[in-house]
Design a protein around this motif. Structure first.
Motif, PDB file in Angstrom:
ATOM      1  N   GLU A  37       1.021  -1.421   0.391  1.00 41.92           N
ATOM      2  CA  GLU A  37       0.257   0.486   0.195  1.00 41.92           C
ATOM      3  C   GLU A  37       0.874   1.004  -0.097  1.00 41.92           C
ATOM      4  OE1 GLU A  37      -3.471   2.468   0.409  1.00 41.92           O
ATOM      5  OE2 GLU A  37      -2.867  -0.102  -0.127  1.00 41.92           O
ATOM      6  N   GLU A  38       2.018   1.025   1.215  1.00 46.29           N
ATOM      7  CA  GLU A  38       2.870   1.822   0.775  1.00 46.29           C
ATOM      8  C   GLU A  38       3.617   2.877  -0.772  1.00 46.29           C
ATOM      9  OE1 GLU A  38       3.323   4.681   2.444  1.00 46.29           O
ATOM     10  OE2 GLU A  38       2.092   3.835   4.361  1.00 46.29           O
ATOM     11  N   GLU A  39       4.143   1.822  -0.949  1.00 45.02           N
ATOM     12  CA  GLU A  39       4.330   1.984  -2.221  1.00 45.02           C
ATOM     13  C   GLU A  39       3.324   2.239  -3.424  1.00 45.02           C
ATOM     14  OE1 GLU A  39       5.928  -2.402  -3.356  1.00 45.02           O
ATOM     15  OE2 GLU A  39       7.911  -2.261  -2.145  1.00 45.02           O
ATOM     16  N   ARG A  40       2.536   1.971  -2.888  1.00 52.85           N
ATOM     17  CA  ARG A  40       1.012   2.087  -4.845  1.00 52.85           C
ATOM     18  C   ARG A  40       1.210   3.595  -3.738  1.00 52.85           C
ATOM     19  NH1 ARG A  40      -3.494   3.608  -4.415  1.00 52.85           N
ATOM     20  NH2 ARG A  40      -3.654   3.317  -2.120  1.00 52.85           N
ATOM     21  N   LYS A  41       0.440   3.918  -3.429  1.00 55.85           N
ATOM     22  CA  LYS A  41       0.865   5.071  -2.264  1.00 55.85           C
ATOM     23  C   LYS A  41       2.254   6.199  -2.716  1.00 55.85           C
ATOM     24  CE  LYS A  41      -2.290   5.134   1.364  1.00 55.85           C
ATOM     25  NZ  LYS A  41      -2.596   5.207   2.736  1.00 55.85           N
ATOM     26  N   GLN A  42       3.354   6.433  -2.885  1.00 56.42           N
ATOM     27  CA  GLN A  42       4.306   6.538  -3.639  1.00 56.42           C
ATOM     28  C   GLN A  42       4.174   6.735  -5.044  1.00 56.42           C
ATOM     29  OE1 GLN A  42       6.569   7.350  -1.990  1.00 56.42           O
ATOM     30  NE2 GLN A  42       8.261   8.530  -3.331  1.00 56.42           N
ATOM     31  N   ARG A  43       4.020   5.650  -5.579  1.00 60.08           N
ATOM     32  CA  ARG A  43       3.967   4.908  -7.044  1.00 60.08           C
ATOM     33  C   ARG A  43       3.323   6.518  -7.490  1.00 60.08           C
ATOM     34  NH1 ARG A  43       3.269   0.965  -7.276  1.00 60.08           N
ATOM     35  NH2 ARG A  43       1.455   1.059  -7.479  1.00 60.08           N
ATOM     36  N   GLU A  44       1.637   6.320  -6.996  1.00 60.28           N
ATOM     37  CA  GLU A  44       0.773   7.332  -7.754  1.00 60.28           C
ATOM     38  C   GLU A  44       0.933   9.059  -7.001  1.00 60.28           C
ATOM     39  OE1 GLU A  44      -2.668   6.354  -5.763  1.00 60.28           O
ATOM     40  OE2 GLU A  44      -3.055   5.142  -6.688  1.00 60.28           O
ATOM     41  N   ALA A  45       2.084   9.140  -5.996  1.00 59.34           N
ATOM     42  CA  ALA A  45       2.554  10.862  -5.868  1.00 59.34           C
ATOM     43  C   ALA A  45       3.729  10.503  -6.803  1.00 59.34           C
ATOM     44  CB  ALA A  45       2.767  10.611  -4.046  1.00 59.34           C
ATOM     45  N   GLU A  46       4.306   9.970  -7.106  1.00 63.38           N
ATOM     46  CA  GLU A  46       5.551  10.480  -8.183  1.00 63.38           C
ATOM     47  C   GLU A  46       4.949  10.769  -9.379  1.00 63.38           C
ATOM     48  OE1 GLU A  46       7.977   7.151  -7.610  1.00 63.38           O
ATOM     49  OE2 GLU A  46       9.255   7.713  -6.026  1.00 63.38           O
ATOM     50  N   GLU A  47       4.172   9.852  -9.989  1.00 58.30           N
ATOM     51  CA  GLU A  47       3.774   9.848 -10.878  1.00 58.30           C
ATOM     52  C   GLU A  47       2.311  11.217 -11.070  1.00 58.30           C
ATOM     53  OE1 GLU A  47       0.883   6.105 -11.377  1.00 58.30           O
ATOM     54  OE2 GLU A  47       2.222   4.930 -11.648  1.00 58.30           O
ATOM     55  N   ALA A  48       1.942  11.701 -10.203  1.00 56.75           N
ATOM     56  CA  ALA A  48       1.181  12.840 -10.141  1.00 56.75           C
ATOM     57  C   ALA A  48       2.049  14.150 -10.039  1.00 56.75           C
ATOM     58  CB  ALA A  48       0.348  13.210  -8.823  1.00 56.75           C
ATOM     59  N   LEU A  49       3.607  14.233  -9.780  1.00 57.46           N
ATOM     60  CA  LEU A  49       4.232  15.103 -10.008  1.00 57.46           C
ATOM     61  C   LEU A  49       5.330  15.208 -10.904  1.00 57.46           C
ATOM     62  CD1 LEU A  49       6.218  16.708  -8.191  1.00 57.46           C
ATOM     63  CD2 LEU A  49       7.556  14.907  -7.361  1.00 57.46           C
ATOM     64  N   GLN A  50       5.028  13.818 -11.515  1.00 52.11           N
ATOM     65  CA  GLN A  50       5.327  14.127 -13.335  1.00 52.11           C
ATOM     66  C   GLN A  50       4.500  15.129 -14.363  1.00 52.11           C
ATOM     67  OE1 GLN A  50       8.509  12.975 -14.015  1.00 52.11           O
ATOM     68  NE2 GLN A  50       8.360  13.392 -15.765  1.00 52.11           N
ATOM     69  N   LYS A  51       3.315  14.180 -13.976  1.00 52.12           N
ATOM     70  CA  LYS A  51       2.883  14.909 -14.453  1.00 52.12           C
ATOM     71  C   LYS A  51       2.515  16.159 -14.535  1.00 52.12           C
ATOM     72  CE  LYS A  51      -2.694  14.572 -15.531  1.00 52.12           C
ATOM     73  NZ  LYS A  51      -3.573  13.897 -15.327  1.00 52.12           N
TER      74      LYS A  51
ATOM     75  N   ILE B 105       4.673  18.256 -13.897  1.00 53.20           N
ATOM     76  CA  ILE B 105       6.128  18.849 -14.132  1.00 53.20           C
ATOM     77  C   ILE B 105       6.044  18.960 -15.710  1.00 53.20           C
ATOM     78  CG2 ILE B 105       8.339  18.147 -14.918  1.00 53.20           C
ATOM     79  CD1 ILE B 105       8.475  17.392 -11.922  1.00 53.20           C
ATOM     80  N   GLU B 106       4.876  17.988 -16.058  1.00 56.63           N
ATOM     81  CA  GLU B 106       5.158  18.326 -17.626  1.00 56.63           C
ATOM     82  C   GLU B 106       4.148  19.456 -17.743  1.00 56.63           C
ATOM     83  OE1 GLU B 106       4.128  14.007 -18.816  1.00 56.63           O
ATOM     84  OE2 GLU B 106       6.096  12.944 -18.632  1.00 56.63           O
ATOM     85  N   GLU B 107       2.720  19.625 -17.637  1.00 60.93           N
ATOM     86  CA  GLU B 107       2.041  20.351 -17.757  1.00 60.93           C
ATOM     87  C   GLU B 107       2.337  21.966 -17.696  1.00 60.93           C
ATOM     88  OE1 GLU B 107      -1.418  19.413 -15.184  1.00 60.93           O
ATOM     89  OE2 GLU B 107      -1.975  17.783 -16.577  1.00 60.93           O
TER      90      GLU B 107
ATOM     91  N   GLU C 283       3.197  24.858 -21.067  1.00 61.46           N
ATOM     92  CA  GLU C 283       2.485  26.382 -20.459  1.00 61.46           C
ATOM     93  C   GLU C 283       3.511  26.816 -20.751  1.00 61.46           C
ATOM     94  OE1 GLU C 283       0.566  28.948 -16.671  1.00 61.46           O
ATOM     95  OE2 GLU C 283       0.386  26.402 -16.446  1.00 61.46           O
ATOM     96  N   ILE C 284       4.961  26.583 -20.615  1.00 62.27           N
ATOM     97  CA  ILE C 284       5.699  27.500 -20.579  1.00 62.27           C
ATOM     98  C   ILE C 284       5.827  27.750 -22.099  1.00 62.27           C
ATOM     99  CG2 ILE C 284       8.389  28.024 -20.495  1.00 62.27           C
ATOM    100  CD1 ILE C 284       8.187  26.797 -17.648  1.00 62.27           C
ATOM    101  N   ASP C 285       6.173  26.458 -22.741  1.00 60.44           N
ATOM    102  CA  ASP C 285       6.141  26.343 -23.881  1.00 60.44           C
ATOM    103  C   ASP C 285       5.371  27.490 -25.306  1.00 60.44           C
ATOM    104  OD1 ASP C 285       8.205  24.865 -23.556  1.00 60.44           O
ATOM    105  OD2 ASP C 285       7.521  23.396 -24.246  1.00 60.44           O
TER     106      ASP C 285
END
Length: 404
Positions: A373-387, A389-391, A395-397
């Protein structure tokens, strides 16, 4: 949960300080403190290794050793002898009981015992005659607790009698208790202290324990001229009546306007299935030549021998002869006795071990679940952060392009 587990372990340590042994003299018992009673087969092909070890975690009682299959994909055979005992269920019940633990997720292998007719030491193999074969076997679609009895046949040797519809095995990586109780014309298979199947020796085995005195003559065949038809079609009404509806009739379609008889010939209406047609079958009458049902002649059964199902015969050893694709199968507390009190004593001993292993297994599963469960939460947090950053980069471009 952790507090309960600690209490169970404390109880186990107290219980394990006193070696549990049968109170009454058994036919055979071994708790595998050592392997002094056992002889490994030296027959060709039996190259599997055995070890006397403490089980892997979660363990039950401290320092409680067992006999372990130590090599995968090998044939294994080992035997322990004891003074010859003649099984006569007219006098006593016979009890066979032992523990099995598949320490790896069960893939393909057996873990059954053979109660042999003689102690042949290092010559023990799969062809060794036995009185009883009992225990779990699992591979692919095969999942059952074997109960096979060997009885003599007139032509010499023995014939295997298999329990029909045997119960299924337990294979969840903790210790389980398998018990067989044989008495006069009765058997009982007990798994983990609960009856899994019971019935009569005279009805629940295949082939039957006592073979029939006579059998059908395999050379006696029904003569080709033997007429066993009770009724036959009436030969005087073999043909359909003249007014019987025909299978096809002419379609009443009118002649097409383009049809020219001089050029195209006489018009013939197309045929269509007759909705009133049914196939004709002649009515049946009693067959005047009926000879009755042919009965195959009986002959004496060459394999018949008078058998008392209660007399399994002499036994002198207990062996394990298995071909298994996996290792780490653990055997413990093998008991052969006529005393039910000893069976119950060792059942209580197993129950304490089972409770400890079960609690430890549940605790580990809960810990693994929390980690996942902790690994899942960590993975989801990392995926949200990456998304995010990409957004921001998109916007900058976009802003930079507008400035140009």
């Amino acid at each position: 949960m952790k507090g309960i587990f600690v209490l169970l372990v404390a109880f186990a340590m107290v219980f394990a300080l006193e070696a549990v042994v049968p109170e009454k003299e058994p036919i055979f018992f071994d708790n595998f403190d050592n392997l002094d009673k056992w002889v490994v087969s030296t027959k060709p092909g039996f190259t599997g290794k055995w070890e006397n070890v403490v089980p892997q975690a979660p363990a039950g009682y401290p320092n409680d050793k067992g006999l372990m299959v130590a090599s995968p994909a090998r044939k294994h055979a080992i035997i322990a002898g004891f003074p010859t005992y003649n099984i006569d269920l007219n006098k006593d019940s016979l009890i066979v009981q032992y523990e099995v633990r598949f320490q790896k997720s069960h893939q393909c292998g057996g873990a059954y015992l053979k109660i042999t007719r003689e102690d042949i030491g290092a010559n023990f193999e799969d062809k060794t005659p036995y009185g009883i074969m009992f225990g779990p076997d699992y591979c692919g679609g095969n999942n059952k607790v074997h109960l096979i009895l060997q009885y003599p046949v007139a032509s010499g040797g023995y014939q295997e009698k298999h329990l029909t519809n045997p119960p299924r095995i337990k294979h969840d990586e903790i210790s389980h208790l398998y018990t067989l109780v044989l008495s006069k014309n009765h058997y009982k298979v007990i798994i983990d202290g609960s009856v899994a199947k019971e019935g009569k020796l005279s009805t629940d085995f295949d082939p039957a324990i006592e073979l029939p005195k006579t059998i059908e003559d395999p050379t006696d065949k029904k003569p080709a001229t033997w007429d066993d038809r009770k009724q036959i079609p009436d030969p005087e009404k073999a043909d359909a009546p003249e007014d019987w509806p025909v299978e096809f009739i002419a379609d009443d379609t009118e002649i097409p306007e383009y049809w020219d008889e001089e050029e195209d010939g006489e018009w013939e209406a197309p045929m269509m299935p007759n909705p009133e047609f049914v196939p004709y079958t002649a009515p049946l009458i009693d067959n005047p030549d009926y000879m009755g049902e042919y009965i195959v002649q009986k002959i004496e059964n060459p394999e018949y021998v008078e058998v008392d199902s209660a007399v399994v015969g002499p036994i002198s050893g207990v062996g394990i002869d298995i071909w298994t694709m996996q290792d780490k199968i653990l055997f413990d507390n093998v008991l052969i006795t006529t005393h039910d009190s000893d069976r119950l004593l060792l059942e209580d001993y197993w129950k304490g071990k089972f409770d400890i292993e079960s609690a430890a297994k549940r605790e580990k599963e809960e810990a693994d679940r929390k980690i996942a469960e902790e690994e899942r939460k960590q993975r989801e947090a990392e995926e949200a952060l990456q998304k995010e950053i990409e957004e921001e980069e998109v916007e900058i471009d976009y802003d930079f392009a507008e400035d140009l």
